[in-house]
Scaffold this active site. Structure first.
Site, mmCIF file in Angstrom:
data_model
loop_
_atom_site.group_PDB
_atom_site.id
_atom_site.type_symbol
_atom_site.label_atom_id
_atom_site.label_comp_id
_atom_site.label_asym_id
_atom_site.label_seq_id
_atom_site.Cartn_x
_atom_site.Cartn_y
_atom_site.Cartn_z
ATOM 1 N N ARG A 152 -15.788 -8.359 4.367
ATOM 2 C CA ARG A 152 -15.145 -8.968 5.537
ATOM 3 C C ARG A 152 -16.145 -9.652 6.475
ATOM 4 O O ARG A 152 -15.765 -10.576 7.203
ATOM 5 C CB ARG A 152 -14.343 -7.913 6.310
ATOM 6 C CG ARG A 152 -13.055 -7.552 5.610
ATOM 7 C CD ARG A 152 -12.285 -6.449 6.315
ATOM 8 N NE ARG A 152 -10.928 -6.377 5.780
ATOM 9 C CZ ARG A 152 -10.061 -5.402 6.077
ATOM 10 N NH1 ARG A 152 -10.411 -4.423 6.897
ATOM 11 N NH2 ARG A 152 -8.857 -5.420 5.561
ATOM 12 N N ARG B 132 -14.967 -1.332 -5.211
ATOM 13 C CA ARG B 132 -15.028 -0.547 -3.971
ATOM 14 C C ARG B 132 -15.514 0.870 -4.306
ATOM 15 O O ARG B 132 -14.935 1.558 -5.137
ATOM 16 C CB ARG B 132 -13.663 -0.532 -3.274
ATOM 17 C CG ARG B 132 -13.229 -1.927 -2.851
ATOM 18 C CD ARG B 132 -11.861 -1.947 -2.211
ATOM 19 N NE ARG B 132 -11.844 -1.267 -0.912
ATOM 20 C CZ ARG B 132 -10.742 -1.103 -0.186
ATOM 21 N NH1 ARG B 132 -9.577 -1.543 -0.630
ATOM 22 N NH2 ARG B 132 -10.803 -0.492 0.981
ATOM 23 N N ASN C 145 -4.876 -2.260 -4.428
ATOM 24 C CA ASN C 145 -6.124 -2.367 -3.668
ATOM 25 C C ASN C 145 -6.068 -1.439 -2.464
ATOM 26 O O ASN C 145 -6.572 -1.756 -1.391
ATOM 27 C CB ASN C 145 -6.362 -3.817 -3.231
ATOM 28 C CG ASN C 145 -7.811 -4.053 -2.806
ATOM 29 O OD1 ASN C 145 -8.665 -3.182 -2.951
ATOM 30 N ND2 ASN C 145 -8.079 -5.220 -2.257
ATOM 31 N N HIS D 243 -5.202 -9.034 3.603
ATOM 32 C CA HIS D 243 -4.108 -9.192 4.578
ATOM 33 C C HIS D 243 -4.607 -9.435 5.995
ATOM 34 O O HIS D 243 -4.041 -10.236 6.736
ATOM 35 C CB HIS D 243 -3.220 -7.950 4.534
ATOM 36 C CG HIS D 243 -3.956 -6.647 4.753
ATOM 37 N ND1 HIS D 243 -3.493 -5.642 5.550
ATOM 38 C CD2 HIS D 243 -5.172 -6.197 4.277
ATOM 39 C CE1 HIS D 243 -4.347 -4.628 5.551
ATOM 40 N NE2 HIS D 243 -5.372 -4.943 4.775
ATOM 41 N N ARG D 244 -5.691 -8.750 6.375
ATOM 42 C CA ARG D 244 -6.140 -8.881 7.774
ATOM 43 C C ARG D 244 -6.772 -10.245 8.052
ATOM 44 O O ARG D 244 -6.675 -10.764 9.157
ATOM 45 C CB ARG D 244 -7.098 -7.756 8.154
ATOM 46 C CG ARG D 244 -6.460 -6.403 8.005
ATOM 47 C CD ARG D 244 -6.997 -5.339 8.930
ATOM 48 N NE ARG D 244 -6.329 -4.089 8.600
ATOM 49 C CZ ARG D 244 -5.105 -3.756 9.010
ATOM 50 N NH1 ARG D 244 -4.422 -4.563 9.782
ATOM 51 N NH2 ARG D 244 -4.558 -2.618 8.629
ATOM 52 N N LYS E 290 0.463 -6.473 1.832
ATOM 53 C CA LYS E 290 -0.257 -5.193 1.724
ATOM 54 C C LYS E 290 0.156 -4.244 2.845
ATOM 55 O O LYS E 290 0.316 -3.045 2.624
ATOM 56 C CB LYS E 290 -1.766 -5.443 1.771
ATOM 57 C CG LYS E 290 -2.596 -4.210 1.454
ATOM 58 C CD LYS E 290 -4.052 -4.596 1.235
ATOM 59 C CE LYS E 290 -4.815 -3.530 0.480
ATOM 60 N NZ LYS E 290 -5.106 -2.334 1.236
ATOM 61 N N ASP F 149 0.812 -1.220 0.000
ATOM 62 C CA ASP F 149 0.000 0.000 0.000
ATOM 63 C C ASP F 149 0.846 1.272 0.000
ATOM 64 O O ASP F 149 0.493 2.264 -0.649
ATOM 65 C CB ASP F 149 -0.960 0.011 1.198
ATOM 66 C CG ASP F 149 -2.230 -0.781 0.895
ATOM 67 O OD1 ASP F 149 -2.250 -1.494 -0.136
ATOM 68 O OD2 ASP F 149 -3.192 -0.678 1.680
ATOM 69 N N SER G 50 -17.525 5.255 3.994
ATOM 70 C CA SER G 50 -16.102 5.194 4.327
ATOM 71 C C SER G 50 -15.660 6.564 4.811
ATOM 72 O O SER G 50 -15.951 7.578 4.177
ATOM 73 C CB SER G 50 -15.284 4.791 3.110
ATOM 74 O OG SER G 50 -13.910 4.987 3.375
ATOM 75 N N SER G 51 -14.948 6.598 5.912
ATOM 76 C CA SER G 51 -14.426 7.876 6.418
ATOM 77 C C SER G 51 -13.302 8.383 5.525
ATOM 78 O O SER G 51 -12.889 9.532 5.627
ATOM 79 C CB SER G 51 -13.916 7.707 7.842
ATOM 80 O OG SER G 51 -12.766 6.889 7.848
ATOM 81 N N GLN G 52 -12.794 7.512 4.642
ATOM 82 C CA GLN G 52 -11.703 7.938 3.746
ATOM 83 C C GLN G 52 -12.166 9.019 2.775
ATOM 84 O O GLN G 52 -11.356 9.832 2.324
ATOM 85 C CB GLN G 52 -11.152 6.735 2.975
ATOM 86 C CG GLN G 52 -10.397 5.765 3.884
ATOM 87 C CD GLN G 52 -10.057 4.452 3.200
ATOM 88 O OE1 GLN G 52 -10.522 4.171 2.097
ATOM 89 N NE2 GLN G 52 -9.248 3.630 3.851
ATOM 90 N N GLY H 20 -7.366 1.468 -0.733
ATOM 91 C CA GLY H 20 -8.506 2.378 -0.666
ATOM 92 C C GLY H 20 -8.082 3.778 -0.245
ATOM 93 O O GLY H 20 -8.486 4.785 -0.839
ATOM 94 N N ASP I 242 -10.785 -2.087 11.761
ATOM 95 C CA ASP I 242 -9.741 -3.024 11.319
ATOM 96 C C ASP I 242 -9.333 -3.972 12.447
ATOM 97 O O ASP I 242 -9.284 -5.189 12.271
ATOM 98 C CB ASP I 242 -8.517 -2.259 10.809
ATOM 99 C CG ASP I 242 -8.769 -1.675 9.424
ATOM 100 O OD1 ASP I 242 -9.857 -1.944 8.868
ATOM 101 O OD2 ASP I 242 -7.898 -0.966 8.911
ATOM 102 N N SER J 153 -15.981 5.327 11.660
ATOM 103 C CA SER J 153 -14.510 5.238 11.811
ATOM 104 C C SER J 153 -13.881 6.590 12.154
ATOM 105 O O SER J 153 -12.871 6.982 11.576
ATOM 106 C CB SER J 153 -13.865 4.688 10.529
ATOM 107 O OG SER J 153 -14.558 3.584 10.029
ATOM 108 N N LYS K 62 -14.617 -3.375 2.248
ATOM 109 C CA LYS K 62 -13.153 -3.327 2.395
ATOM 110 C C LYS K 62 -12.490 -4.240 1.355
ATOM 111 O O LYS K 62 -13.097 -4.569 0.348
ATOM 112 C CB LYS K 62 -12.778 -3.736 3.812
ATOM 113 C CG LYS K 62 -13.324 -2.801 4.873
ATOM 114 C CD LYS K 62 -12.544 -1.503 4.950
ATOM 115 C CE LYS K 62 -13.197 -0.593 5.954
ATOM 116 N NZ LYS K 62 -12.315 0.182 6.763
ATOM 117 N N GLU K 63 -11.272 -4.691 1.653
ATOM 118 C CA GLU K 63 -10.513 -5.526 0.717
ATOM 119 C C GLU K 63 -11.367 -6.664 0.164
ATOM 120 O O GLU K 63 -11.209 -7.116 -0.955
ATOM 121 C CB GLU K 63 -9.267 -6.087 1.408
ATOM 122 C CG GLU K 63 -8.094 -5.120 1.472
ATOM 123 C CD GLU K 63 -8.188 -4.081 2.569
ATOM 124 O OE1 GLU K 63 -9.304 -3.846 3.105
ATOM 125 O OE2 GLU K 63 -7.149 -3.474 2.889
#
Ligand code: DC
Length: 653
Positions: A354, A128, A91, A395-396, A421, A49, A174-176, A93, A323, A204, A350-351
């Protein structure tokens, strides 16, 4: 499919220096790129990332250079110099959602009407959502063209004049999106302030706090009114703070803190602590709510198992730590009842989805999982099953399921490279704090005395004992009794897969009948060496043998114990004796039991069996390089036992 097999773990303890925070690394990279002056970034995370973000700012004409262990970013002062670029966001985000607004602001000043920046990612990235962010940018006047499906990457950004005093953005996907708009806001609010309003509840929130905190480090102050209105005053510029050190990753810390709570501990993570600006440090509070003991320092946190009793079930709103909450879903397997993770709807975008992924994989370990649109209830099974975990390029998922090994099962993680990632060193680091249930692997030829020696070693060490040869003998016996030809691979594999056998002390039971003597007959010995050449039979017995690795440890003996079944065994012995010595021992045994015996026949049988065992294509009998040779031709049983106990001294820790 590539995989990594994680053995059952007996305990976890130690200290882990955390890799840099992904959230901070990628924000700092972009802010440094947009700032005036050079920024030297220390302890930046090296991962997929962050590579995405680094490549992106390079593609946009920003200079980046290694400086010792650190990275020097020569800021462009608010406008990217190169605005004809194709950017691959993998990937990540956070990368796309913060790059897009920043690029849009640069394009608004471009004097090249043909300038265009295209952003694309991996297939999952194209599922996404990013429409809400683009809606916010369009209110400013941005020109965004969808290159695939509307509302999702890939997309193209074109020059367009920006201007607005107020924009709004949805906060509940998403807070992003808000982070992206906030980071770009000072680049727009040059003459007039910019107000950003959040529609709906903001999820988030701690991630938005990280954003505001880092913007401040780069000289920009945002006025926040609750979590619904943000005012960016006019005339602010990003200015490099000179040097900036990235904290350890608090989401990554969750795996190791959980390991301490589930595996005895103490496990200390260094790199985040009381002073951290990352919301995910609150994961430690959730562990504490489960009864774990947690202590905090300025830049470390330590967790260990509850002082007394086991871990308690929980029912928590985890919106603030989406996360790290995945780690809690696995910790729930160790609780004393059903646990509920609430308000985690953002997991769905997410990825991977989830919520669905965690439910599916937790069930493989034996848990009962109730899946809801925005929550999950996990009921632990009495005993965890060994499982093959799929990771969905997430990854998580890969990292959190490693923790299940602390509850006794084997866990095979498919596609373990997906941890690149955010933490390429994850599995090595986990191996550094987790101690596997030890195995003493004893391989060697028939009638070498492995069984007698193995069971005595197990008794001395207080370990479980597995005589794998008896499993092959049982398959042969069951096959013979059912009249199945001993080369009928499919039928024998089916028998091996569901072998109704039990070991009770020294007795071997098949279908509740004592077959201890029967499986030692010459017919069964010959039969076993025949069924053992069949790959499907060996496969069917693979996980069954692994299941014996439990409790304080295991002594297992056979032909491929150290090479195939337990390749990570810390003690490996190749126990052998000359064919004459073995034939003589067998002869004495038979005579003692009052049975007829002929030395020449025994020698011939043994030679034939050795030959078959060592020349077969699958798992041939041979000493592997890492096994200690123990030739017992001239030894007593006790001497052989003492030799192995001596080798097993390494296990005392
Ligand atoms: O060790 P034993 O004589 O009880 O083994 C019986 C047969 O099973 C022998 O011919 C080899 C085979 N075997 C095997 O192939 N792999 C093992 N791990 C154990 C036994």
């Amino acid at each position: 499919m590539e995989f990594i097999d994680l053995p059952p773990m007996r305990k976890a303890a130690g200290t882990v220096r955390l890799p840099g925070s992904k959230s901070i690394s990628n924000r700092v990279l972009l802010l440094a790129a947009l700032a005036e002056g050079d920024t030297v970034i220390e302890a930046l995370l090296e991962s997929d990332d962050t590579r995405v973000m680094k490549q992106a700012i390079l593609a946009l004409g920003v200079e980046v250079a290694a400086e010792g262990e650190a990275l020097r970013v020569s800021g462009c002062g608010g406008r990217f110099p190169k605005l004809d670029a194709d950017i691959f966001v993998g990937n990540s985000g956070l990368s796309i959602r913060t790059l897009v607004p920043a690029i849009v602001t640069s394009l608004s000043d471009s004097d090249n009407p043909l300038a265009a920046v295209r952003l694309a990612g991996v297939p999952r990235m194209h599922e996404r959502p990013i429409g809400d962010l683009v809606d916010g940018l369009k209110q400013l006047g941005a020109s965004v063209e969808w290159l695939g499906k509307e509302g999702y990457p890939p997309l193209a950004l074109k020059p367009a004049l920006l201007g607005a005093e107020r924009i709004s953005v949805r906060g509940n996907v998403s807070s992003q999106f808000l982070t992206g708009l906030l980071q770009a806001a000072p680049l727009v609010a040059r003459n007039k302030p910019l107000v950003i309003e959040v529609e709906g509840e903001l999820i988030s929130r701690p991630y938005v706090e990280i954003t505001l905190n880092l913007m401040e480090r780069f000289g920009v102050i945002v006025q926040r009114e609750g979590w619904s209105r943000f005012v960016v005053p006019a005339g602010q510029r990003y200015v490099s703070p000179g040097r900036i050190a990235v904290e350890g990753d608090a989401s990554t810390a969750s795996y190791f803190l959980a390991a301490g709570a589930l595996g005895g501990g103490p496990v200390r993570v260094v790199g985040v602590g009381r002073r951290s600006i990352q919301g995910d440090v609150k994961f430690a509070d959730a562990l504490e709510a489960m009864g774990a003991q947690v202590t905090w320092g300025d830049d470390w946190i330590e967790a260990r198992a509850p002082a007394s009793g086991g871990l308690k079930a929980f029912d928590l709103d985890l919106n603030h730590i989406p996360d790290a909450a995945m780690t809690l879903a696995v910790a729930a397997l160790f609780a004393d009842g059903p646990s509920t993770l609430r308000n985690i709807g953002s997991w769905r975008v997410k990825e991977t989805d989830r919520i669905a992924a965690m439910a599916t994989e937790l069930r493989k370990l034996g848990a009962t999982v109730d899946e809801y649109p925005e929550s999950l209830t996990v009921t632990p099974p009495p005993r965890l099953d060994s499982a093959v975990i799929d990771t969905y390029e997430d990854h998580r998922v890969a990292m959190c399921f490693s923790l299940a090994t602390l509850g006794g099962p084997y866990v095979r993680i498919n596609d373990p490279k997906c941890v690149d990632k955010t933490f390429p060193e994850y599995f090595a680091t986990f191996a550094g704090i987790a101690t596997p249930v030890p195995v003493v692997a004893i391989d060697g030829p028939s009638a070498s005395g492995k069984g007698t020696v193995g069971s005595r070693v197990a008794a001395v060490l207080g370990f479980e004992h597995l005589d794998s040869g008896s499993l092959y003998r049982l398959v042969a016996l069951a096959g013979l009794r059912k009249g199945i030809a001993l080369d009928d691979e499919a039928a024998l594999a089916e028998i091996a897969g569901a072998l109704p056998a039990r070991f009770e002390g020294e007795c071997v039971m098949l279908d509740d009948a004592d077959v201890t003597e029967a499986i030692r007959s010459e017919a069964c010995s010959v039969g076993a060496s025949k069924v053992a050449v069949l790959p499907a039979v060996r496969d069917a017995l693979f996980w069954r043998q692994r299941a014996y690795r439990q409790g304080r440890g295991l002594v297992a003996e056979g032909r491929d114990i150290g090479s195939v079944i337990f390749p990570d065994a810390p003690v490996k012995i190749f126990l052998t004796a000359s064919v004459e010595a073995r034939a003589e021992r067998r002869y004495k045994q038979l005579i003692d039991k009052g049975m007829a015996a002929n030395m020449d026949d025994l020698l011939k049988d043994l030679r034939e069996r050795d030959d078959r065992d060592s020349r077969r294509a699958v798992a041939p009998l041979k000493r592997s390089e890492d096994a200690a040779l123990l030739d017992t031709s001239e030894m007593t049983i006790q001497q052989a036992v003492d030799f192995i106990i001596g080798k097993a001294a390494v296990l005392r820790n």
